[in-house]
Design an enzyme around this catalytic site. Structure first.
Site, PDB file in Angstrom:
ATOM      1  NE  ARG A  47     -31.256  -3.968 -24.109  1.00  0.00           N
ATOM      2  CZ  ARG A  47     -30.033  -3.867 -24.633  1.00  0.00           C
ATOM      3  NH1 ARG A  47     -29.327  -4.952 -24.845  1.00  0.00           N
ATOM      4  NH2 ARG A  47     -29.514  -2.696 -24.933  1.00  0.00           N
TER       5      ARG A  47
ATOM      6  CE1 TYR B 228     -26.166 -13.166 -24.018  1.00  0.00           C
ATOM      7  CE2 TYR B 228     -28.497 -12.890 -23.541  1.00  0.00           C
ATOM      8  CZ  TYR B 228     -27.181 -12.530 -23.325  1.00  0.00           C
ATOM      9  OH  TYR B 228     -26.877 -11.545 -22.424  1.00  0.00           O
TER      10      TYR B 228
END
Lengths: 699, 699
Positions: free
Chosen positions: B298, B306
């Site tokens: 990010r 995840y």
């Protein structure tokens, strides 16, 4: 009268003053900027942005905003008289030579850029852009700031330099008296009396400083109002334009040298209604006998026309011009004659002015390296080549980081003298260019080869093209100094001073700007303009071209240089505190480096295939530094390899570096090359020598 | 209780609601948006932006802001168990197939996008961006606006559709009661009690609407406070998420269909401290027996992980999960097992959550085309493929212009039914994709070809790649309707309904999005992405591919089509008032068109050499319309030719158009192709038929 202390006092909040303020805001130096006017420019004035200017602005994160809003000038069309004396299109050329920069020349109203400067200065302190809203409890960031104040309606009245303090750069050696004006006093009388007088900032108009001082002085006498304060500054910078108060205050020795010509030109910013087919291209129109015109297509359907006024004359020895003869209507009529048989009318006029062509340059750019003059305060010329605002901002872009790093105790103060060394040369080149270009453009076109008083249109087109490297700003080449190590200099200083081997990086010559090429991030394969990893945060950059490091020989040279940097050089010069908004290319980071970064930033650009290198295990830690809270740094290693979506940057080719030899290029905080050397122990010594001359080691 | 009228009431100010508000703000339709929460999202939630989403956002001028701030995901790396059961890098592929769009997939925090939406909505009304400061006397643009209101802490309590008004689309047929909450009532109790509870918006948590209604109801009873008002709306849109109040209010017939699985996944947004070499790449990690993990790098050094939680189980028939077993620490431990032998730790955690994989879809997307459901209110699934926020925004991107143009009396109201037709199909494709992909990803990797209960890693990689056209959003192909004329449809309607000849523009199939290619402006030679000349302003676009118009035959066909458009089609449908900020790609214009533009915008893209065409004299006036105050329009004629600085766009090749045949492509306001036809009189008839079915002619 109150007395305040400040590191830097800037007189004038135009492009030069705001560029300087932006540098100082990035470096966290306390600054005050005063301007005699009430607000920023809303129409007219400068509009052209040259390639190098856009690169500079982009290093602060402003370049893209201008790039997006501006009109891009792609093509220049030359219109000359045909044998019957009727203008016709004679040639088309690109407006800038392809390949000089990732930018081309663009045009946008000066007031927009001033707004972008203010936004960026604010972002320096808050690390967020204005659209995110003001951080709580700080409704007026400039008013509330301890670091920076931008004050309108303020005029200096007295300036003194204490020469006894000249050796002590920590002293507040300059004393300036500031007078706070009322809004009425700060509004030009020409403007009050006639809102449509386009000449009030022209060089055909008188300066109004005397008037302002008189009016405000008598108000103070009457009311007994103490509207003055005394400021003690370490440095004062005059960014106050052609009528510079600062220059005048420094005495007659600082007067400008040069002269006016008889050529008078008018300017119209209009939305044209015309059947002239090239109105959205930049055009150079020479009519047979009605004078010349330049077309500059602008944003928002606007077009700027520079129109020679052959029927207005400078009179007498003083070359005075009767200003009353110059109106938008007389300028339009002159344009219509030049453009005939095409029609030209308008409904909307955004701005207009007129000026007399002349060139002047200042004798000195600094008083004792305590007071500096920049921009129009030391060089004025005609505006047509779009140089004035650009060269002015380049002046303070050169000065800003030097002043800032001296104030922070990082740079050796004696390097402040490189400001005059580097920028006076450019001012003189500018004046010489403008002298030649403006005469060629204002001259009558030659009828044929025997017409000796006419100007040859071939000569004009050639001169235009040749001037390119200068006018775009990318051809600038600063002289040798402690900041620019060239090849084979004076042998007496050579032992102490670093020497470059420019052939190792043929397109990164010392004294020129380090160009940008597209490289991939080793960590994630994303393509980046290398310039985007070299933002204007005041740091020096060591660009290590490791070559093809999939060869163990090149890898070990690269890691040896890394070890030298990590264990010897970086510890010697310590770290620097960056302002929260110092990286303009990422959004406000919650997880900004816990530790302050080194004043020397190390980037590796290698030429091995990206998938042959494991960053964490193959490379010295200087190329991927560890932080106990943030983990490894993944943003300092780049590859000259093909990307999935944007082709191959061919960076080694672009920089002129041999992948079997490599090179080390040292880049100054303003993006100019300071040193080019080899990836070896000898190279390490040159790097050490260079920094010895420039930085103060940490205790 | 007061009663107010509004064109559109939007319930929910998340990405779907804000996208819809942006459309309506561009079209100047009065709108209220209410949200039960106190403010926008500041961390966590959705983060992936797909190619088509970026194109859509760019058509409103937001795309570039996201593109600049976001992390770009370039590569996907697959990590699988080796024969010894240790994870190793098994392959690398580009994250998106090159050439699908000028964008690739990027990742940025949802809250930033919500801010960009708010800025753009504001710009719609003021024509300036927020950095320019609020126009005088309008300190709170949303509060002051007559057109749009965004209200937080407001919850609807009652909804009625007056079915007797179903034929009258000017009527305010929907009545909604709104309750204004106190800040405490609007703050989730889970959040109040435990700030670090990452599950409060998860599908593992209960909805809190009942609680909110109870608490606020008893406050009202106690204080007698009249905190309710009645709103009469022409249309109501539920953008209120998986627990949609609006959907519930429409009754059991609107309940979602689908089921939950046993798979539980955790999510961590952290700044990782790790020696895993691919942490800045998107990774799909399948461990031998500890479950799977996805790595999403990010912005701001953050990484989203995840992580499959193999040790947490859904229990019993209701498949309830014990939420107390899920903490950041248990999620990290699961991640460490999967990633072993690499180490993983963190100091900063920005957000965390967990969810249970399941797929549900709504039976109906609309009640009488008066109340609409969008986004999570009609389709929910697992978040890993980065689809939820994207498909939700695409829902309202599809609905927004239709609602807006119906409210303005321009579009035929019966076309509102195309919302369900077009978007329900996509929701079903989404559910099917997620069903397959989440099971493949949660499954245990097969040991070898005989291991039948394991998942083949080859199959997984293949499924990932095949899903590409769907997940990027560029492969969407809407069904035939009045808005999408396909080839050879039902002969009974064919006489009345337009028919396409898709082979004339092979890459512009009816029902798919019109792609972008780089073309040059005829007037000044500047390269443009054609999408940048097709911004989301509610207008239909006729893209005339004239072919090589230096041939007189092609030129006369092009001009015949021009004459038809100018004299017949455009006068029939009249003009449209655009909001001041309707063109996101130029700065605020002082000289905005004096006249309102036609609802049908005409663009010419020709393939003659640029310097062979004189725009003003060669072409029909529809391609360079005249305005008595602004002169000619220079911005509607483009060339497929080589540029000086950016190569050749090869637009005809990209669109699949033959330069000897040409084509006419009709593009809907949302950028989808409605009709492809020929440059002839027959083509003119098809164009006329198409618009007959879609627009209401002016009286």
């Amino acid at each position: 009268m109150t007395t305040a202390e400040v590191d830097v006092l800037i007189v004038g909040a135009g492009p030069a003053g705001l560029m300087l303020s932006l540098w100082l805001s990035r470096l966290g130096v306390t600054t005050r900027i005063v301007d005699k006017r009430t607000g920023k420019v809303f129409s007219g004035q400068a509009d052209g942005f040259q390639l190098r200017t856009l690169e500079m602005l982009d290093s602060f994160g402003i370049g893209e905003r201008i790039w997006k809003e501006a009109n891009h000038m792609i093509e220049v069309v030359f219109w000359n008289p045909d044998p019957k004396g009727v203008i016709r299109r004679s040639s088309r050329v690109p407006d800038v030579i392809p390949g000089l920069s990732r930018f081309s020349q663009v045009v946008l109203h000066q007031g927009r850029m001033e707004q972008f400067f203010l936004d960026a200065i604010r972002k320096s302190y808050y690390g967020s852009d204005p659209s995110e809203g003001t951080p709580e409890g700080k409704s007026d960031p400039f008013a509330a700031s301890k670091h920076i104040k931008i004050e309108r309606c303020v005029i200096p009245t007295k300036l003194e330099v204490d020469e006894s303090l000249s050796g002590n750069h920590d002293a507040h050696a300059v004393t300036v008296t500031l007078r706070h004006l009322t809004e009425a006093e700060a509004t030009p009388t020409q403007k009050l009396s006639n809102l449509s007088d386009g000449l009030f900032r022209s060089n055909l108009a008188e300066d109004d400083v005397e008037d302002i001082l008189k009016t405000s002085g008598s108000r103070m006498d009457k009311t007994g109002d103490a509207s003055e304060e005394v400021v003690k500054a370490r440095y004062v910078v005059g960014c106050d334009g052609a009528h510079s108060w600062t220059r005048t205050a420094l005495g007659p020795d600082f007067a400008m040298v040069g002269e006016m010509t008889d050529f008078i030109w008018g300017v119209l910013d209009i939305v044209p209604i015309t059947d002239f087919p090239d109105i959205r291209n930049r055009c150079m129109v020479h009519s047979e006998s009605s004078g010349s015109m330049m077309v500059i297509p602008r944003e928002n359907k606007l077009v700027r026309l520079y129109i020679q006024l052959t029927e207005v004359n400078a009179e007498g020895k003083s070359k005075r011009v009767d200003r009353s003869k110059i109106t938008p209507d007389t300028i339009l009529k002159a344009a219509q004659k030049i453009l005939s048989p095409y029609k030209l009318e308008y409904h909307y006029c955004d701005w207009w002015t007129a000026y007399q062509i002349g060139q002047r340059v200042g004798r000195h750019f600094s008083k004792d390296n305590r007071v500096f003059l920049t921009g129009d305060a030391v060089h004025t010329h005609s505006p047509k080549a779009g140089q004035g605002m650009n060269v002015s901002m380049q002046d303070t872009f050169n000065l800003g980081w030097k002043l800032g790093l001296v104030c922070k105790g990082i740079l050796r103060p004696e390097l402040l003298s490189t400001y005059e060394l580097e920028r006076k040369q450019i001012a003189e080149e500018l004046i010489a260019f403008d002298h030649k270009f403006s005469r060629l453009f204002s001259g009558r076109p030659a009828k044929d080869i025997l017409d000796e008083t006419g100007v040859s249109m071939e000569e004009f087109t050639k001169a235009f093209t040749l001037s390119h490297m200068f006018t775009t700003g990318v051809g600038i080449n600063y002289q040798p100094s402690l900041l620019v190590a060239k090849e084979g200099e004076d042998s007496k200083v050579a032992a102490k001073k670093a020497t470059s081997q420019p052939k190792l990086a043929k397109s990164c010559q010392p004294g020129t700007r380090f160009p940008s090429a597209k490289v991939l991030s080793q960590a994630d394969g994303r393509p980046w303009e290398l310039h985007h990893k070299m933002s204007s945060d005041g740091r020096f950059r060591m660009v290590v071209f490791g070559g093809d490091i999939s060869s163990s020989n090149h890898l070990s040279n690269t890691n040896a240089m890394g070890e030298f940097l990590r264990t010897k050089l970086l510890p010697k010069y310590g770290s620097v505190k960056l302002s929260p908004g110092s990286d303009p290319h990422t959004c406000a980071s919650k997880f900004k480096t816990a530790k302050d970064p080194s004043i020397i930033d190390v980037l590796l650009v290698h030429a091995a295939p990206r998938d042959k290198i494991e960053m964490l295990t193959d490379l010295d830690e200087v190329y991927h530094r560890f932080d106990e809270k943030l983990g490894w740094d993944y943003d300092r290693v780049f590859v000259d390899d093909i990307s999935y979506h944007e082709g191959h940057g061919r960076a080694y080719e672009a920089y002129g570096v041999d992948i079997c030899k490599g090179a080390v290029v040292l880049v100054r905080p303003d993006g100019y090359v300071g040193l080019v050397t080899e990836l070896s122990e000898d190279g390490q010594k040159e790097v050490e020598k260079w920094f010895d001359g420039v930085l103060r080691p940490v205790a």
